[in-house]
Each structure stands twice: as C-alpha cells, then as structure tokens.
Design a protein around this motif. Sequence first.
Motif, mmCIF file in Angstrom:
data_model
loop_
_atom_site.group_PDB
_atom_site.id
_atom_site.type_symbol
_atom_site.label_atom_id
_atom_site.label_comp_id
_atom_site.label_asym_id
_atom_site.label_seq_id
_atom_site.Cartn_x
_atom_site.Cartn_y
_atom_site.Cartn_z
ATOM 1 N N PHE A 1 -3.882 -8.537 -1.185
ATOM 2 C CA PHE A 1 -3.039 -9.396 -0.356
ATOM 3 C C PHE A 1 -2.557 -10.596 -1.161
ATOM 4 O O PHE A 1 -1.374 -10.963 -1.092
ATOM 5 N N TRP B 1 0.173 -9.510 -3.643
ATOM 6 C CA TRP B 1 1.412 -9.218 -2.929
ATOM 7 C C TRP B 1 2.070 -10.504 -2.435
ATOM 8 O O TRP B 1 3.281 -10.698 -2.596
ATOM 9 N N THR C 1 3.858 -9.832 6.738
ATOM 10 C CA THR C 1 2.591 -9.823 6.002
ATOM 11 C C THR C 1 1.589 -10.786 6.622
ATOM 12 O O THR C 1 0.422 -10.439 6.837
#
Length: 435
Positions: free
Chosen positions: A24, A27, A413
């Motif tokens: 995470f 990204w 996200t």
Amino acid sequence: MSDQLKIDKITTDLLRSIRLNKSFMIWFGFLGISLVVCLGAYVLQLKDGLVVTGLRDYVSWGMYISNFVFFVATSLVGMLMSAVLGLSGQKWAAPLARIAEIIALAFAAVAGLVIVMDMGRPERLLNVFIHGRIQSPILWDVTVVTIYVLISTLFLYIPLIPDLKICYDKLDNLPPFARNLYKLLSLNWSGSPEQQKIIKQSTRVIAIFIIPVALAIHTVTSWLFASTSRVGWDSTIFGPYFVTGAFVAGSAAVIIAMYFYSNNYKLHDYITEKHFDKMGKLLVLVSLIYLYFNLNEYMVPGYKMKKFDAMHIQALFTGHHAVMFWLVQIGGLVIPIILMLFKKMRKPLPLMVISVLVLLGAWFKRYIIVVPTQEHPYLPIQNVPLDFKVYTPTLIEVLVTIAPFILVLIIITVLSKVIPIIPVHETIEQLEEHK
C-alpha cells in the motif's frame, strides 16, 4: 462449521484489507509522486495561461472537457448498481454495491475539478454561483454535479454505519484515534430493530431519489452540447445517448475494480465467478443499447448528408479522426460485445481485459464527441496558424488530464483501506437468512 465460526470468518475476511502494509505504501507513494508531477504541469498552465495547451479559438474544448464528460459518465454506476439493481431485487449485486458507490463518489467528486482545469481564470468559478443565470446549462450542470456528490456520499455512508461499528469492535490493533473515529461515525449503532428499520428506509429513499438526479447529471451535460447548433452536437438523442454510454463506462470500471479487489484482498469467496458472469451480461446489455444509439447518431445525418454533416462524417469515417473513430467503435464496443456473448469470456481475467478496452474506448469516444465537431465551424477558417485548424494536445495538457485519474485512484485507494469493500453486516444478515 458453526454459525458463529462462519460469522467470525466473514468478519475476519472482510476486515483484512483495513491495514497499512508495504505494498500500500509503495502504491500510494507512486500515486503521490505522479500527482505532484501533474500538478506541476497545472502550475505552469496557471502561470502562462491556456496557451501552453493545444486549445485555441476554434477548438476551445479539448481533452479537459472530454475528461469531464467521461468522469460524469463513470460516476453514474453507483446509481445503476445500488439503486436500479437494488430496488429491482437483484440480490447478486449486493456485494458489489459498495464498490460501485466508491467509484461513483470518487469520479463525481473529481469531475468538478476537471472543469476548473479547463478554466483560464479558475478564481472566477465563484461567479457561476453568484451571477449564474437559470437559462445557462452550465449552471444546471454545476448544480446537479454538486447535489449528486452529496447524495452519493450519503448513499455510501448510511448503509456503512453498521460496518463502522463492527470496525470499532473488531479492529483492536488500530490506534485509539482511529477506533474513536469509527465509533463516532457509527452514531451509537447497536443493531436494534428500530435502527435497522431506519437504515433500510433511509437507504431506500436515497436509492429512489438518486435515480432522477443521476439521470439529470448526464442529461444536463449532454445539453451543454445539444443546445448548440454545431454539427455533430445538434441532436435530440444526446440525453439518452449519454446516459447509456455512462452505464457502459461505469459497468466496465466496476468489473476492473472487482478483479483487483478480489485478487489483492483475497475476496474470491465473496466476489465469485458468478458475479463476473452477471456483470458481463449487464455490460453486454448496456453496450447493445449504446450501440443502437451510436447507429442513430451517424446513420440519420449520414443518410441525409447535408453539407456540414457530410464534412463532419467524412472527417470521422475516412479523414483525420478515422483511425481513432473506428478503433473506438469496433475495438471498444463491437468486438467486446461479441466476445462477452461467450461464457468463457465472462470469466474474471478475460472479462477484466475486455473491460479495460471498453473503458479506454469510452474515454476516446468522449474525445470523438468533443473535438472533431469544433474543427468544422460554419465560418471559413482564414489567415490563421495551423494549430488553430487542427487540435493537438501538448505534454502539459496530457499531464493535467492525467491528474484527475490519479486523484480518483487516491480516493478509491484510501476508502478501500478504511472501510470494508464488501458490506460485512449485510453479508452476515444473508447468512442468517439462509439458515
């Protein structure tokens, strides 16, 4: 397995994604750096003006307005999945409703920013509200977009309240401020019959109310074009044409999200091949309707071949925009429809690939709607530079166009890391109903 063990497994599976991990952070860091680069391009545009783009006197709406139409279109998927399918009793769509609502909220929230990017003097946006005229479709557009964002937020939040309480009870490893925030947002949820009744009634009312608002948001956007007399925009079918195209783009976006959520968050037990098959059939249905409107858009003026209609159609079919036009129609619509008629192509991976092609085709279709018609004004183009006659986006314009997509990915996200992607409370309820 006992019912309690099944409930515990469901809760553990669906809350597993609410955590920060290395992938995470990588990204999110990539998205952050990319956004900074794109915002740097926008700063240059603010400093030097729209002259740094390919926009000129004739083609004054380019990639930015194409982007706006695309974002508004994709945002309609929340209404399609949660309202239309939910109210019609399609229970298979229930696990996918929150995914659709997250996508809808992200695209609708960023759509307004896309308009700002197209403005040479963005500080004057406030004048739309202060001095807006009811005769102007632009005022209608700003109004319905704002209302739709607010309703989409409620549509995501109200059914989420029980899950926020579950997050507070079960996620013991979170920092105290995060758990307290879940508690605050859960509004003292206890699961009493009265509270459940309020949630269901409120959700149903919003589902009914969001349908006309969602239809209005894209219909009004279509009127921005259709209320002019320009060739290529002067059409009475633009309202339903835009709405059906929106369902195509939104359905494709949901399928792509389903694939990545299912694999990255290990949700194969909840987002199954059955869901992909159903979504594939839904995408075929809305694509066929959209194909019908595409035929109407070009067949009628093509049959009459009036002077300026002929110039526009020839530019699309055999001229400067022919390659993009035929790739959009055949590669982004006809071939995907044919492929999705076969059950093997409605499996997760092939359907995701097809949906990517459909979504790309949907964006370039908006470009085809917006740009070519401006290159054929009624008055002759005389004594102007070549870049006034042919629109060519600049690097700065491309970077600024990419920025909203990055913002959408950031919103999706973040939401995916703070709320359950699949409704926990509803999944447990369905389990108990099938005892």
